[in-house]
Design an enzyme around this catalytic site. Structure first.
Site: not given
Length: 826
Positions: A314-316, A538, A555
Site C-alpha cells: 500500500t502507498d503511504k 513496484k 495500490t
C-alpha cells in the site's frame, strides 16, 4: 480524418499550432450539441440486443429444447395438466435466466458509468470537465500527464508531450509529440501537457477503425473455471444416469412416450442450468455493494483474487496518511511563546491562496489564542527556491516589522546565531528529521534591523485517524501489509512505527540490485515496507511475490504505476488516481484511506463464501436427487416421483436459488482460495447422506405404513422439497446451523414460502394424490431430524478436512526446516 478539420490544421503551417480566434473560446454549447447529433457519441459501437431478443434467447438452446419436447410429448399423450405445468417451468426458467442476466448487465453498466473517462474541454470560453463520450470534432481539449487521450486529436499548443501508444501501434517506447502531430484515442500521456483539437471521434478514430478486428477476451477466474468444470461433470453424469433409466424402462416395456417425457424432465431438473447465471449475479450484486462503499470493481472476476489476497502493498501518502501537512509540537526559542512563533509563521504565509505548508500553519493558528486580526501586510515575498524562504513586511498599531519562514539553515544564517546556539538548533533539526518531520525555521526583524530567531515548526503528513486500527484489523484477517513509498526511509519508519506496521523499512535500491529474483524474495518477504521506491520497483515487488505463490494487491495512483497495477492480482487505483492507473486497476477507490480496501476485502470474502456455498449445494442436490431416482427405478422398479412432481421441484427450487446472492455470509478469518477437494468432499458427503435419508422415507411410506403408491410419491416429493431447501441452510456456513451470521430474510422468505406452497400441494392434492396433515407433519419432522444429523455430518467432514490440512502443513514445515538446516561439516 474529416476534411473540415484536418485541412485547416496542416503541420506545415506553423501559425496553426496556435489557437485561432474561434478556437480560443472553444465550441458553443449549441454547436457542440449540433455536432453530437451529426457525428454521434465518442464511443465504440456496441452490438445492442433488444430486451425482446434477449428474452427470446432463453427459449432457444439445449435445455429449453428438452423442456419444449417434454411439453409436446405431454400434449401428444393428452396429459394436459402436465403440459400446463411444463410450460410454466419453461417460462419460469426463461424468466429467471433473463432477470439474472438483466440484473448483472445493469450492475456492470452502472460500474462502467461511474468509471466513464472524463475530458478537459474548452466550451463557451471556459475550461470544463465533461464525460469523454460527449466530445465532438472541433472541440479543444487539454491533454495532461497521466490522462488517456479521449479522441483522435491534432496537437496545437504546448511545449512537449510524450505518449504511450503501445496498445495501439505496438511501439514499445513512448513517442514524443510536437504541435501539429496527431495523438490517437486511447494512448496515454506520459510526460508534458498540450492543448489539442479533436479531429475524429468514436468509430472514426484510429482505435475505432481497428476495434472490430479485435475480439475482447473474457477473463474467467480460477473459481469460475473450477465450478464450470463441476457443472460440466454433473451434466455428463445426469445424462448418463437418465439414459440408464430410459434403457431400463424400455427393457421393462414401459410406455415409450411417457418414459421419454420423464427422462427429459429429470435431466432438465438435475442439470445445474442456473449455475453460471447465479455466479454472475452473485458477483454483480457484490460489486454493487462495493460501489456503495466507494470501491468500484472494474473486472468482476477479480473479486475472487481479492478474497484470496494475502499480501497488500500500500502507498503511504493518501492511503495510510492524509496527504496534507500538519504541525507537530512547536519548538519556540528561549523567551518566545508558542503562540508568538505560530503567529509569525502565519504572517509569513499567503492566507488568500495558501499552499500545503501555509494551510497547515494557518490551521494551527486557529488552535491558539493568537489572531491575524489587526495586522496589515505591507509587502509579501512568496517562497523563492533560490533564497529558500518566504517573508512579509507587517504593520500593527503604527509599528512595522518583518517576519520570515523557510529552510532552517537559511533562517539560522539570517539570524546570525553564535556557534553554540546554531549547534543546539541543528541537533533539534536532525532529531526531527530522524523522526520523519520536515522542519521550518521562523524569524522576526523589528526596528533594530536584525533578525531574531523565534523557533522551529516540525511538520508531518499525519496518518488517517483509523489507519492504525484498520491495519490491526487487516492483519487479523491474515494479510501481510507492506508500505510502499517514494519518501525517505526515516519518514517511512516513523509512520510505520506509529501505525504498528513494524520498522523493517528497506530502501528499494538495496533490494533490486544485481541479484536474481529468488535471492530477493527473503528480503521482500521480511520487509515491513519499502522506501525511495520508483514505479519499476513496484512492478518487481509484485512479480517476485507472485512468483512465490502469493496473491498480491498493489495500490497506485500515477501513470507510471499502471504496469504494477496491471501485473498485480488485485491492482487498486487509490482516490484521485490518473486515468491510466484507473484503467489498469481491478479496483478503483473513490474515497481515501485504507479502510475502504479492508471493507472491500471483507465483501469479497463474503461473495466468495456465497459462491462456494452455492457450488456445494448444487453438487449435493444433484447427487441426492439423481442417485435416489436411479436406484429406486433400477432396484425397486418404482418411480418415486412423477414427471409433474419433478417439474414442481425444479420450479419451487428456482426462487430460493435466485436469492443466494443476497444472503448474509460469514467473513473468513484468513484469505480464501478455491479448494476443489474440500468442495467435492463436503458436497458428496451431504449428497450421499441425502440419498440414504430419502430411502428411509421411501421405506417408511411404502413398507412400514404400506401406503398407496401415489401417496408414497407425494410424501417422497415433499421430503425431497423440504430437505432440498434445508440443504441451502446447511451449505451456507461451515459450523452449526445457528452460527452467525443468520440467513438473510431475502433468502428465508422465498425458501419458506416455496416450502409452504409445496406442503399445501401435498396436503390438498394439487397435481398429486392428497395425503392430509398427519402424514405431512410426519415428513416435516423426519426432514428436520435428518437436517440436524446432516449438520453434524457437515461439521465432522470439515473438521476432518481441517485436521488433514493441519497435518499436511506440519509435514511441509518439517520438510522446509530440514531443507534449511545446515548439512554435515566435512
Amino acid at each position: 480524418m474529416r476534411n473540415d478539420f484536418a485541412a485547416a490544421k496542416s503541420p506545415d503551417e506553423p501559425l496553426q499550432s496556435k489557437l485561432s480566434g474561434a478556437e480560443a473560446a472553444g465550441l458553443s454549447r449549441e454547436e457542440a450539441a449540433r455536432r453530437l447529433a451529426q457525428y454521434g457519441e465518442n464511443a465504440l459501437a456496441e452490438h445492442a440486443v433488444s430486451l425482446l431478443q434477449k428474452l427470446a434467447g432463453f427459449f432457444w438452446g439445449p435445455i429449453p429444447w428438452m423442456i419444449e419436447i417434454a411439453a409436446v410429448l405431454s400434449a401428444v399423450v393428452g396429459h394436459w395438466a402436465d403440459f400446463a405445468v411444463i410450460l410454466t417451468m419453461l417460462f419460469v426458467n426463461a424468466g429467471v435466466g433473463f432477470w439474472q442476466e438483466y440484473k448483472a448487465d445493469n450492475a456492470i453498466a452502472l460500474l462502467k458509468q461511474r468509471l466513464a473517462p472524463k475530458a478537459h474541454v474548452l466550451r463557451d470560453g471556459k475550461w470544463q470537465e465533461i464525460v469523454a463520450r460527449l466530445l465532438v470534432p472541433g472541440d479543444v481539449v487539454k491533454i495532461t500527464l497521466g490522462s488517456i487521450v479521449p479522441a483522435d486529436v491534432k496537437l496545437i499548443e504546448g511545449a512537449y508531450l510524450s505518449v504511450d501508444q503501445s496498445a495501439l501501434t505496438g511501439e514499445s517506447l513512448p513517442v514524443d509529440k510536437k504541435p501539429g502531430d496527431v495523438a490517437y484515442s486511447g494512448s496515454i500521456a506520459k510526460l508534458g501537457e498540450m492543448t489539442a483539437l479533436v479531429t475524429e471521434t468514436g468509430m472514426d478514430t484510429y482505435f475505432g477503425k481497428t476495434a472490430h478486428l479485435v475480439e475482447e477476451a473474457k477473463t474467467v477466474s480460477h473459481f469460475q473455471r473450477a465450478v464450470l468444470r463441476i457443472g460440466n461433470f454433473l451434466i455428463l453424469v445426469t445424462i448418463g444416469l437418465v439414459v440408464l433409466i430410459g434403457l431400463a424402462a424400455l427393457f421393462r416395456q414401459d410406455p415409450l412416450i411417457e418414459t421419454a417425457q420423464f427422462a427429459l424432465i429429470l435431466a432438465v431438473a438435475s442439470i445445474p442450468v442456473a449455475l453460471p447465471a447465479v455466479l454472475s449475479v452473485t458477483m454483480a450484486v457484490g460489486a454493487e455493494h462495493l460501489a456503495r462503499m466507494r470501491a468500484i470493481v472494474t473486472r468482476l472476476v477479480s473479486i475472487e483474487e481479492m478474497a484470496g489476497m494475502d499480501i497488500l502493498c500500500t502507498d503511504k501518502t493518501g492511503t495510510l496518511t492524509q496527504n496534507k501537512l500538519k504541525l507537530g509540537e512547536v519548538q519556540p526559542a528561549d523567551g518566545v511563546r508558542a503562540e508568538e512563533l505560530v503567529l509569525a509563521a502565519a504572517l509569513a504565509s499567503r492566507s488568500d491562496a495558501p499552499d500545503a505548508i501555509d494551510s497547515a500553519i494557518l490551521a494551527a493558528l486557529k488552535e491558539t489564542t493568537a489572531s491575524l486580526e489587526g495586522y496589515r501586510i505591507l509587502a509579501f515575498h512568496p517562497f523563492d527556491p533560490v533564497i529558500k524562504h518566504a517573508s512579509a513586511d507587517v504593520e500593527k498599531d503604527a509599528k512595522r516589522f518583518s517576519v520570515a519562514k523557510g529552510a532552517p539553515q537559511v533562517i539560522l544564517d539570517l539570524c546570525k546565531l553564535d556557534a553554540g546556539q546554531s549547534k543546539d538548533v541543528t541537533e533539534k533539526i536532525d532529531r526531527d528529521a530522524s523522526r520523519g518531520y520536515r522542519t521550518l525555521g521562523v524569524a522576526r526583524k523589528d526596528d533594530t534591523g536584525s533578525w531574531r530567531f523565534l523557533g522551529l515548526l516540525p511538520m508531518f503528513d499525519p496518518p488517517w485517524d483509523d489507519s492504525a486500527r484498520t491495519i490491526a484489523t487487516t492483519k487479523s484477517m491474515g494479510l501481510d501489509i507492506k508500505m510502499v513509498t517514494g519518501d525517505h526511509e526515516a519518514i517511512a519508519r516513523q509512520i510505520a512505527g506509529e501505525l504498528g506496521l513494524g520498522k523493517n523499512i528497506v530502501v528499494a535500491e538495496k533490494v533490486f540490485g544485481d541479484g536474481a529474483a529468488q535471492d530477493r524474495l527473503p528480503a521482500i518477504r521480511a520487509a515491513d515496507g519499502f522506501a525511495r521506491v520508483f514505479p519499476e520497483h513496484k512492478f518487481e515487488i509484485v512479480k517476485v511475490l507472485e512468483g512465490a505463490g502469493h496473491i498480491v494487491g498493489m495500490t497506485g495512483d500515477g501513470v507510471n504505476d499502471a504496469p504494477a497495477l496491471k501485473q498485480a492480482d488485485v491492482g487498486i487505483a487509490v482516490s484521485g488516481a490518473t486515468d491510466a492507473a484507473r484503467a489498469a486497476a481491478d479496483l478503483v477507490l473513490t474515497a481515501p484511506g485504507l479502510s475502504v480496501i479492508t471493507r472491500a476485502i471483507e465483501e469479497a470474502r463474503q461473495i466468495f463464501e456465497r459462491m462456494t456455498g452455492y457450488a456445494i449445494y448444487r453438487i449435493a442436490e444433484t447427487t441426492r436427487v439423481l442417485l435416489f431416482m436411479t436406484a429406486s427405478i433400477l432396484i425397486f422398479n418404482f418411480y418415486p416421483v412423477t414427471a409433474i412432481m419433478v417439474v414442481l421441484l425444479a420450479l419451487l427450487n428456482d426462487l430460493p436459488i435466485m436469492m443466494i446472492a443476497y444472503d448474509n455470509a460469514p467473513v473468513a478469518l484468513k484469505p480464501v482460495r478455491w479448494d476443489m477437494t474440500r468442495v467435492l468432499t463436503v458436497a458428496s458427503a451431504l449428497g450421499i447422506f441425502g440419498v440414504f435419508s430419502s430411502f428411509g422415507m421411501f421405506w417408511i411410506a411404502r413398507d412400514y405404513l404400506q401406503l398407496e403408491p401415489a401417496v408414497v410419491q407425494s410424501l417422497v416429493f415433499l421430503k425431497l422439497l423440504v430437505a432440498g431447501h434445508m440443504t441451502i441452510y446447511l451449505t451456507r456456513n461451515k459450523g452449526p446451523i445457528w452460527e452467525r451470521p443468520w440467513p438473510s430474510w431475502k433468502l428465508v422468505v422465498p425458501c419458506e414460502t416455496t416450502q409452504i406452497v409445496g406442503t399445501l400441494a401435498v396436503v390438498y392434492g394439487w397435481f398429486m394424490a392428497p395425503t392430509g396433515w398427519p402424514l405431512v407433519l410426519m415428513v416435516w419432522g423426519y426432514a428436520l431430524v435428518f437436517f440436524l444429523l446432516g449438520s453434524l455430518i457437515k461439521i465432522s467432514v470439515y473438521r476432518l478436512l481441517d485436521h488433514r490440512s493441519a497435518l499436511q502443513s506440519r509435514h511441509l514445515n518439517r520438510i522446509e526446516m530440514h531443507a534449511a538446516a545446515p548439512g554435515p561439516r566435512s
